[in-house]
Design an enzyme around this catalytic site. Structure first.
Site, PDB file in Angstrom:
ATOM      1  N   TYR A 232     -15.701  -7.263  26.689  1.00  0.00           N
ATOM      2  CA  TYR A 232     -15.683  -6.188  26.494  1.00  0.00           C
ATOM      3  C   TYR A 232     -15.258  -4.589  26.492  1.00  0.00           C
ATOM      4  O   TYR A 232     -15.214  -3.968  25.428  1.00  0.00           O
ATOM      5  CB  TYR A 232     -17.330  -5.285  27.435  1.00  0.00           C
ATOM      6  CG  TYR A 232     -18.654  -6.715  27.142  1.00  0.00           C
ATOM      7  CD1 TYR A 232     -19.375  -6.640  25.960  1.00  0.00           C
ATOM      8  CD2 TYR A 232     -18.453  -7.561  28.204  1.00  0.00           C
ATOM      9  CE1 TYR A 232     -20.356  -7.835  25.859  1.00  0.00           C
ATOM     10  CE2 TYR A 232     -19.434  -8.907  28.141  1.00  0.00           C
ATOM     11  CZ  TYR A 232     -20.602  -8.798  27.035  1.00  0.00           C
ATOM     12  OH  TYR A 232     -20.431  -9.270  26.343  1.00  0.00           O
TER      13      TYR A 232
ATOM     14  N   THR B 215     -15.504 -15.663  24.541  1.00  0.00           N
ATOM     15  CA  THR B 215     -17.639 -16.972  25.132  1.00  0.00           C
ATOM     16  C   THR B 215     -18.412 -15.263  25.161  1.00  0.00           C
ATOM     17  O   THR B 215     -19.551 -15.930  25.088  1.00  0.00           O
ATOM     18  CB  THR B 215     -17.268 -17.594  25.818  1.00  0.00           C
ATOM     19  OG1 THR B 215     -16.563 -17.093  27.106  1.00  0.00           O
ATOM     20  CG2 THR B 215     -16.765 -18.732  25.654  1.00  0.00           C
ATOM     21  N   GLU B 216     -17.887 -14.672  24.844  1.00  0.00           N
ATOM     22  CA  GLU B 216     -19.039 -13.068  25.188  1.00  0.00           C
ATOM     23  C   GLU B 216     -17.680 -11.857  24.515  1.00  0.00           C
ATOM     24  O   GLU B 216     -16.694 -11.758  24.877  1.00  0.00           O
ATOM     25  CB  GLU B 216     -19.768 -13.089  26.136  1.00  0.00           C
ATOM     26  CG  GLU B 216     -20.592 -14.016  26.481  1.00  0.00           C
ATOM     27  CD  GLU B 216     -21.380 -12.601  27.643  1.00  0.00           C
ATOM     28  OE1 GLU B 216     -21.339 -11.800  27.618  1.00  0.00           O
ATOM     29  OE2 GLU B 216     -22.095 -13.904  28.194  1.00  0.00           O
ATOM     30  N   ASN B 217     -18.034 -11.108  23.005  1.00  0.00           N
ATOM     31  CA  ASN B 217     -17.366 -10.002  22.506  1.00  0.00           C
ATOM     32  C   ASN B 217     -18.745  -9.400  22.155  1.00  0.00           C
ATOM     33  O   ASN B 217     -19.579  -9.634  21.070  1.00  0.00           O
ATOM     34  CB  ASN B 217     -16.962  -9.724  22.121  1.00  0.00           C
ATOM     35  CG  ASN B 217     -15.760  -9.016  21.848  1.00  0.00           C
ATOM     36  OD1 ASN B 217     -15.124  -8.914  20.492  1.00  0.00           O
ATOM     37  ND2 ASN B 217     -15.443  -8.365  22.508  1.00  0.00           N
TER      38      ASN B 217
END
Ligand code: BGC
Length: 567
Positions: free
Chosen positions: A373, A438-440
């Site tokens: 993030y 896998t998340e951003n």
């Protein structure tokens, strides 16, 4: 002598391989480990490699055109508690997040996930949106207590299983690959009552739940993620205690819980490997959260050491055992061991693995999954010794990156260039693994064009890592599929590419500008060179005369000097 050297010496006195060795012998061993080896170390080269860009915004921000490799896995993510609702529907048991949100008043507007996006009842809408977005994969999580209401197989809830079967079948029908997280923080409350992740018994209990999921869904699910962000589970759940189970014990329990989580992950990996891989042919990994840590001054070795330590404390805590040698990074062993000794404790607060455990942990991930993030600027401090804390064990201070745009969340600036460096660091540190982001994503205040800018710049940095640096990036997952319950932020800060009207019982969903933008990135597989810019580039005629210029007065002095030197 700086304090990192002192740590090294002391920990080796306490420590695992060198226990019992006398100090002078230890000094000869450990000083080179801190100095010479460190200077040669690969991850220093990542800060080195990008050093020239640190002061030059032009290089840091230049725009790179190009596309990702064919078959690149474009995805979008959610998690069960954040979107499903139906918190007690059809026999689902409560999770620690149900209990927490229904009893705390610390979440804005006392929000909870009781209904959330109501995805439990709106599967078709979700599938429709995923199809419209043309994603190749959908990352979602299973609610453990929807499947096993009391956390164990004997409480099996078939209706919960049916829901996930419908979801998985729907995805397959649309040619979207399910990327399934087995545990995204919502532990069955019944297991918390018997001590949750503090207890080593959880290793077998989690394994049995995973075993059931592999057996039940593994004919169609080919990408498994055991745990989401174990560092968050350990630190926020058991150190800061701001997330459930709200245990405030910053010096001890985070390390104990992390130890159990690592072993639980490894056991589930082996179950998949031994019982299912051959017939099902899928992948299994773990999603680790990693900020990028940039030293306050990249020219000062101690600050670079501190940035490396920050990486090791957050990402390396889990990645080092799993992707390297089955054991914690030296930085953790030295820091926590050293502090523990100075604190007068009989042993390090960081538990240690047996040789057998190390062997069973090492290599238990098929690909590297990272959630990213933001970037922080770090500098060395000699942190306080009391209270005992993982936070102070790191001997560092964090600051915000001054030149980057803010997002709605105060400590999450949008520092796109940090992603490229992080990917390079993972490549160097863990032996060039295949990587999936896998998340951003980002929460933005009002204007979704800021989210578009976030994706444009972050995905472009991922592209640079892939195309210019040789990082083996396999996939990118935007967070989040839609506005949803954002944990401690409730519904105040929203990450969705689709808007959800939470005031309407039907929870209507509407694509935002960022959804359209992401659709186009997926369609183009990146950022191909735009046609209207192509005209700015081209070649001259074959016989075009290339030359260079000088004048007598400007060059005479040099010629004279050369002649004099030659004579
Ligand atoms: C979590 C996601 C969440 C995101 C933004 C991540 O740490 O894994 O579930 O949506 O943060 O709050």
């Amino acid at each position: 002598m700086d304090s990192s050297r002192v740590s090294a010496i002391k920990v080796w006195r306490l420590g695992e391989p060198g226990a019992g060795t006398d100090v002078s012998a230890v000094c000869r061993v450990c000083l080179p480990r801190v100095c010479t080896t460190w200077l040669r170390n690969s991850y220093q080269s990542v800060w080195d490699k990008f050093k020239s860009q640190t002061t030059s915004n032009f290089h840091r921000k230049f725009y790179h055109y190009g596309t990702f490799p064919e078959g690149f896995s474009w995805g979008i993510s959610s998690s069960a508690y954040q979107i499903e609702g139906g918190w007690n529907a059809d026999g689902k048991g409560p999770s620690i997040w149900d209990t927490f949100t229904q009893t705390t008043d610390t979440i804005p507007d006392k929000a909870n996930g009781n209904v959330a996006c109501d995805s439990y009842n709106r599967l078709n809408e979700d599938l429709y949106m995923l199809r419209a977005l043309r994603v190749k994969s959908y990352r979602f999580s299973l609610s453990w207590s929807r499947i096993f209401p009391d956390g164990t197989r004997k409480s099996l809830n078939q209706k919960g299983v049916d829901y996930y079967n419908r979801l998985i079948d729907g995805l397959i029908a649309y040619n979207i690959k399910p990327m399934v997280t087995l545990y995204h923080w919502d532990l069955p409350e019944a297991l918390q009552k018997v001590n949750g992740w503090e207890s080593a018994e959880m290793i077998d209990i989690f394994n049995d739940y995973c075993d059931f999921c592999f057996a039940t869904f593994g004919d169609r699910v080919k990408f498994w993620i055991t745990l989401n962000q174990p560092q968050t589970i350990a630190w926020s759940g058991y150190g800061l205690g701001n997330m459930p189970p709200n245990v405030v014990d910053p010096g001890y329990r985070p390390y104990i819980v992390a130890h159990n989580l690592i072993k639980a992950h490894a056991k589930a990996y082996h179950t998949y490997d031994d019982k299912y891989r051959q017939s099902q042919g899928g992948l299994i990994s773990i999603a680790l959260n990693a900020d990028w840590f940039e030293p306050a001054d990249v020219n000062v070795v101690r600050e670079v050491v501190t940035a490396d330590r920050a990486m090791q404390f957050q990402l390396g805590w889990f990645a080092h055992p799993i992707f390297k040698n089955g054991d914690y990074p030296d930085a953790l062993k030295w820091q926590v061991g050293n502090k523990s000794e100075i604190q007068g404790l009989p042993q390090s607060r960081l538990p240690s693995f047996t040789e057998e455990e190390k062997n069973s942990i090492k290599g238990t991930a098929d690909v590297f999954c990272v959630n990213h993030y933001t970037t922080k600027i770090v500098s060395h401090v000699t942190a306080r010794l009391q209270p005992h804390s993982y936070e102070w064990d790191r001997d560092m201070r964090e600051a915000e990156e001054p030149d980057s745009p803010t997002t709605a969340i105060p400590n999450q600036k949008a520092v796109a260039w940090g992603l490229r460096r992080l990917l390079n660091w993972i490549k160097e540190e863990y032996g060039d693994p295949e990587i999936y982001i896998t998340e951003n994503g980002a929460a933005v205040e009002w204007d979704d064009s800021e989210r578009v800018m976030f994706y444009k710049t972050y995905i472009d940095e991922a592209l640079k890592a892939n195309n210019l640096d040789g990082v083996r990036l396999q996939g990118y997952t935007a967070t989040a599929f839609m506005d949803s319950f954002e944990w401690l932020h409730g519904y105040k800060f929203l990450f969705g590419l689709h808007h959800v009207d939470f005031t309407n019982p039907d929870r209507p969903r509407t694509p935002k500008y960022s959804a359209h933008y992401y659709y186009n990135i997926i369609k183009n597989n990146g950022f191909p060179f735009p046609d209207d810019e192509k005209m700015l580039y081209g070649h001259f005629r074959e016989d075009f005369m290339w030359s260079t210029a000088s004048s007598a007065y400007q060059v005479t002095y040099t010629f004279t000097a050369i002649l004099l030197l030659r004579s």
